[in-house]
Design a protein around this motif. Structure first.
Motif, short mmCIF file in Angstrom:
data_model
loop_
_atom_site.label_atom_id
_atom_site.label_comp_id
_atom_site.label_asym_id
_atom_site.label_seq_id
_atom_site.Cartn_x
_atom_site.Cartn_y
_atom_site.Cartn_z
N ALA A 75 0.73 -1.31 -0.08
CA ALA A 75 -0.10 -0.17 -0.05
C ALA A 75 0.97 1.33 0.10
O ALA A 75 0.56 2.26 -0.72
N ALA A 76 1.99 1.14 0.77
CA ALA A 76 2.67 2.41 0.75
C ALA A 76 3.48 2.62 -0.47
O ALA A 76 3.53 3.79 -1.24
N VAL A 77 3.76 1.58 -1.15
CA VAL A 77 4.69 1.81 -2.36
C VAL A 77 3.53 2.23 -3.76
O VAL A 77 3.88 3.25 -4.42
N LEU A 78 2.41 1.69 -3.41
CA LEU A 78 1.28 2.16 -4.46
C LEU A 78 1.04 3.66 -4.26
O LEU A 78 0.90 4.52 -5.14
N LEU A 79 0.87 4.00 -3.10
CA LEU A 79 0.46 5.20 -2.83
C LEU A 79 1.84 6.36 -3.14
O LEU A 79 1.51 7.15 -3.90
N VAL A 80 3.10 5.97 -2.89
CA VAL A 80 3.93 6.86 -3.51
C VAL A 80 4.20 6.84 -4.99
O VAL A 80 4.20 7.78 -5.77
N SER A 81 4.19 5.72 -5.62
CA SER A 81 4.33 5.58 -7.13
C SER A 81 3.14 6.11 -7.91
O SER A 81 3.48 6.89 -8.85
N VAL A 82 1.86 5.86 -7.57
CA VAL A 82 0.70 6.48 -7.95
C VAL A 82 0.86 8.00 -7.90
O VAL A 82 0.51 8.58 -9.02
N THR A 83 0.97 8.48 -6.79
CA THR A 83 1.07 9.78 -6.65
C THR A 83 2.07 10.70 -7.66
O THR A 83 2.02 11.51 -8.26
N ILE A 84 3.33 10.15 -7.39
CA ILE A 84 4.44 10.81 -8.10
C ILE A 84 4.17 10.55 -9.70
O ILE A 84 4.28 11.58 -10.46
N GLY A 85 3.75 9.26 -9.96
CA GLY A 85 3.58 9.05 -11.43
C GLY A 85 2.38 9.91 -12.01
O GLY A 85 2.60 10.49 -13.19
N VAL A 86 1.31 9.92 -11.44
CA VAL A 86 0.18 10.61 -11.98
C VAL A 86 0.35 11.92 -12.04
O VAL A 86 0.08 12.86 -12.90
N VAL A 134 10.45 0.55 0.63
CA VAL A 134 9.39 1.35 0.05
C VAL A 134 10.02 2.32 -1.16
O VAL A 134 9.51 2.43 -2.26
N VAL A 135 11.04 2.98 -0.72
CA VAL A 135 11.86 3.97 -1.74
C VAL A 135 12.05 3.07 -2.90
O VAL A 135 12.06 3.53 -4.13
N ALA A 136 12.88 1.95 -2.76
CA ALA A 136 13.50 1.13 -3.88
C ALA A 136 12.18 0.78 -4.81
O ALA A 136 12.41 0.76 -5.97
N MET A 137 11.33 0.14 -4.10
CA MET A 137 10.11 -0.31 -5.02
C MET A 137 9.36 0.97 -5.58
O MET A 137 8.72 0.69 -6.80
N SER A 138 9.28 1.90 -5.12
CA SER A 138 8.68 2.98 -5.83
C SER A 138 9.43 3.64 -6.81
O SER A 138 8.83 3.97 -7.96
N LEU A 139 10.78 3.54 -6.99
CA LEU A 139 11.45 4.18 -8.00
C LEU A 139 11.31 2.90 -9.01
O LEU A 139 11.73 3.27 -10.32
N TRP A 140 10.89 1.72 -8.74
CA TRP A 140 10.80 0.58 -9.55
C TRP A 140 9.49 0.82 -10.48
O TRP A 140 9.15 0.73 -11.64
#
Length: 650
Positions: A75-86, A134-140
């Motif tokens: 959930a944390a990874v999705l929150l970070v990656s979706v927010t930054i990506g969108v 979380v940081v590593a997976m979000s960059l992915w």
């Protein structure tokens, strides 16, 4: 079952994992970190339902808490990656220019890098731990969301409602935040549902490598690495977390597929719950009707059996799933196309004419339910087209049957040249020569379609051609396989009158030179009279009048056909003469009424017309001319309306 309920049922497994993770402290029978060396490696029993590990810890408790940790990190990874990506994609798509180019290059670079290597590099520098994971997976995972949002917003950037907002003084922050982000977020959330499984698998992989969640915390990947030495002696250590990871990945992919396809049943569910949708049986005429459906079928088979018939369609019905049931778009449509002749299917928008023409060749939406019979004669044999497999259909479409679609710009890939499109059609038709030889054939086809300087046209792209030129390219593609039948769906739509006339003349010339039969779909009677030998007039998904062109135009029997002819401008009419129109709105579908769908708009309708479904019966001495209106037959023959020259201007 309503679509939202089906979607909720598909999402239940993934929601179940989330609930189990949230309630892990309540559901777990023991402390997942409590060691008891005297109870190490106990097999499953009443005291320990999934046994214990090498330190005596309860495996069920660790599995439940592992769900909590894995899903929390996801959930944390999705929150970070979706927010930054969108946000990045929406800003780039809206601003365009150098900002868009820079963000696009960064996205391309991020997508091209192996995600696991990026995660390993980040954790190698920062060290293991939840935050670093979380940081590593979000960059992915952020780049696909940015790409989706950028494409979505770029498509809306030039829309009229955004122009209106800017004219009203709305700034970029307000336009992006209030109007574009919601549109960009929707497809990203669909993608996120499938990404859940990938992230859970990635977290478990990193933990399995010793770079994820550090012990003694319970995490599924960590449980796998701890159980690996005991695969032969204590199977209960590795199998439960492995099954849990597989189940989460499967559940997330299933939900994502459901959200992506909308109301269509996901392919995985088709294996387990095959659709029970069936087309309803055709309604039979009420007692007292002069002819039944069965007698009509037998009459048709007696009068139209002819080796010269290339395509014969009988009782064609097409339906689509809707609101838990099915709704028919076309019902009981029958027609025949003879060799070298042209059948025109005419009607208003939504009458079912395009569906009736394309359904026999499998060119409808995959969710369409098609019933009836469509037999294509090749030589001395006839092949049934309804239900034909994809492998066998490839030998029909493009070779025996060519199609010219209405929207010439949407047909072509904007990234491929015109020559590449025609080359592909030539190869699909069976040519296996060298590239130069195939291109020579393509240029000859373009020349045959009336395009000047075909070598130059072959090097151009679809957006560089006019609408009439693109239609000619479609014709070149359609005749590449030397088809016996050409289907043209509104071939002159959105073209000016001069281009229409030239295109129709070209179709007629090709029909005669290549000895093809044709099915032309149109709402324009001028198109009909210029090409057709026979006419089928459709209304609300049914054929209401059918027959030779001259008979139908000069002596129309059905009130709807007469209304269409009355609306045609007359040469020599006084200036200011108003067009005659039909009152009311067009019928929606064959299942909307048990009687004649045209009855609410018909000037001669009586009470019985709304209850009894009419059938096609011969009109006067011309047996091939049939109409589905008993009222006009009761009133007697109608006077001639028009000569053919009144319609085509000849």
């Amino acid at each position: 079952m309503p679509a939202p309920v089906r979607t909720a049922l598909v999402g239940l497994p993934l929601a179940g994992f989330a609930v189990v993770g949230l309630l892990a402290p309540v559901l777990a029978p023991a402390d997942p970190a409590a060691n008891d060396l005297s109870a190490s490696l106990l097999p499953p029993s009443a005291a320990h339902l999934l046994g214990t590990d090498q330190l005596g810890r309860d495996q069920l408790s660790r599995l439940l808490h592992g769900a909590r940790i894995s899903l929390a990190v996801t959930a944390a990874v999705l929150l970070v990656s979706v927010t930054i990506g969108v946000l990045a994609g929406a800003v780039a798509g809206y601003l365009g220019g150098w900002v868009d180019r820079i963000v696009a290059r960064v996205i391309d670079m991020a997508v091209s890098l192996p995600g696991m290597l990026v995660a390993l590099a980040v954790i190698g520098v920062r060290g293991p731990g939840v935050e670093n994971l979380v940081v590593a997976m979000s960059l992915w995972t952020w780049a696909p969301y940015a790409r989706i949002a950028r494409a979505r917003v770029a498509g809306l950037r030039a829309s009229p409602h955004l122009d209106a907002l800017r004219l009203l003084g709305a700034g970029p922050v307000r336009v992006i935040g209030r109007h574009l982000l919601p549109s960009a977020l929707a497809p990203c959330l669909v993608y996120a549902s499938t990404d859940v499984g990938s992230i859970v698998l990635g977290v478990a992989t990193l933990s399995f490598l010793g770079l994820g969640i550090p012990p003694p915390q319970a995490e599924w990947g960590q449980m796998l690495i701890e159980g690996r030495p005991y695969l032969a002696s204590a199977w209960w250590l590795a199998y439960p977390p492995g099954i849990a990871i597989t189940a989460v990945v499967f559940a997330s992919n299933l939900l994502g597929e459901r959200l992506a396809v909308g109301d269509k049943r996901p392919s995985v569910l088709r294996w387990v719950l095959p659709s029970r949708l069936r087309l309803p049986r055709p309604r039979r005429p009420a007692p007292g009707t002069p002819a039944t459906v069965e007698s009509r079928r037998s009459a048709e088979s007696r009068t139209t059996v002819d080796d010269d018939v290339l395509l014969r369609v009988r009782d064609l019905s097409v339906a689509y799933p809707r609101d838990g049931g099915i709704r028919r778009a076309v019902a009981d449509v029958s027609y025949a196309v003879r060799r070298g002749e042209t059948l025109a299917i005419v009607g208003e928008s939504g009458s079912g004419k395009t569906t009736s023409a394309l359904a026999p060749f499998g060119l409808l939406d995959p969710g369409a339910l098609v019933a009836g019979s469509a037999r294509l004669r090749t030589g001395s044999t006839a092949r049934e087209l309804i239900g034909l497999t994809f492998r066998h259909r490839r030998h029909v479409n493009g070779r025996q049957v060519g199609v010219v679609f209405q929207d010439s710009l949407a047909v072509f890939d904007p990234l491929r040249s015109i020559g590449a499109h025609v080359d592909e059609a030539v190869r699909n038709a069976g040519s296996r020569g060298r590239r130069a030889a195939v291109r020579r054939i393509s240029e000859e086809l373009l020349r045959l379609a009336g395009l000047p300087d075909p070598a130059t046209v072959a090097g151009q792209y679809p957006h560089q051609l006019s609408g009439g030129m693109r239609q000619r390219v479609q014709i070149a593609v359609a005749i590449a396989g030397e088809p016996e039948l050409l289907v043209a769906d509104e071939p002159t739509s959105a073209l000016d009158v001069t281009v229409q006339a030239r295109l129709l003349d070209l179709l007629g010339q090709l029909r005669d030179e290549l000895r093809m039969a044709m099915v032309v779909v149109s709402h324009d009677l001028a198109v009909v009279t210029r090409l057709a030998d026979a006419v089928a007039v459709m209304y609300a998904g049914r054929i209401v009048e059918y027959g030779p062109l001259d008979s139908v135009v000069r002596h129309p029997d059905h009130p709807y056909t007469r209304g269409l002819l009355d609306a045609v401008p007359r040469p020599g009419a006084a200036p200011g003469t108003r067009f005659r129109t039909m009152p009311g709105r067009s019928g929606a579908g064959p299942d909307d009424t048990s009687g004649c769908a045209f009855a609410p708009r018909c000037p001669i309708a009586v009470a019985g017309c709304g209850h009894d479904q009419p059938v096609l019966l011969p009109v006067g001495p011309v047996q091939a001319h049939r109409s589905a209106c008993p009222r006009t037959r009761a009133a007697g023959a109608s006077p001639p309306l028009l000569a053919l020259g009144d319609l085509d201007g000849d």
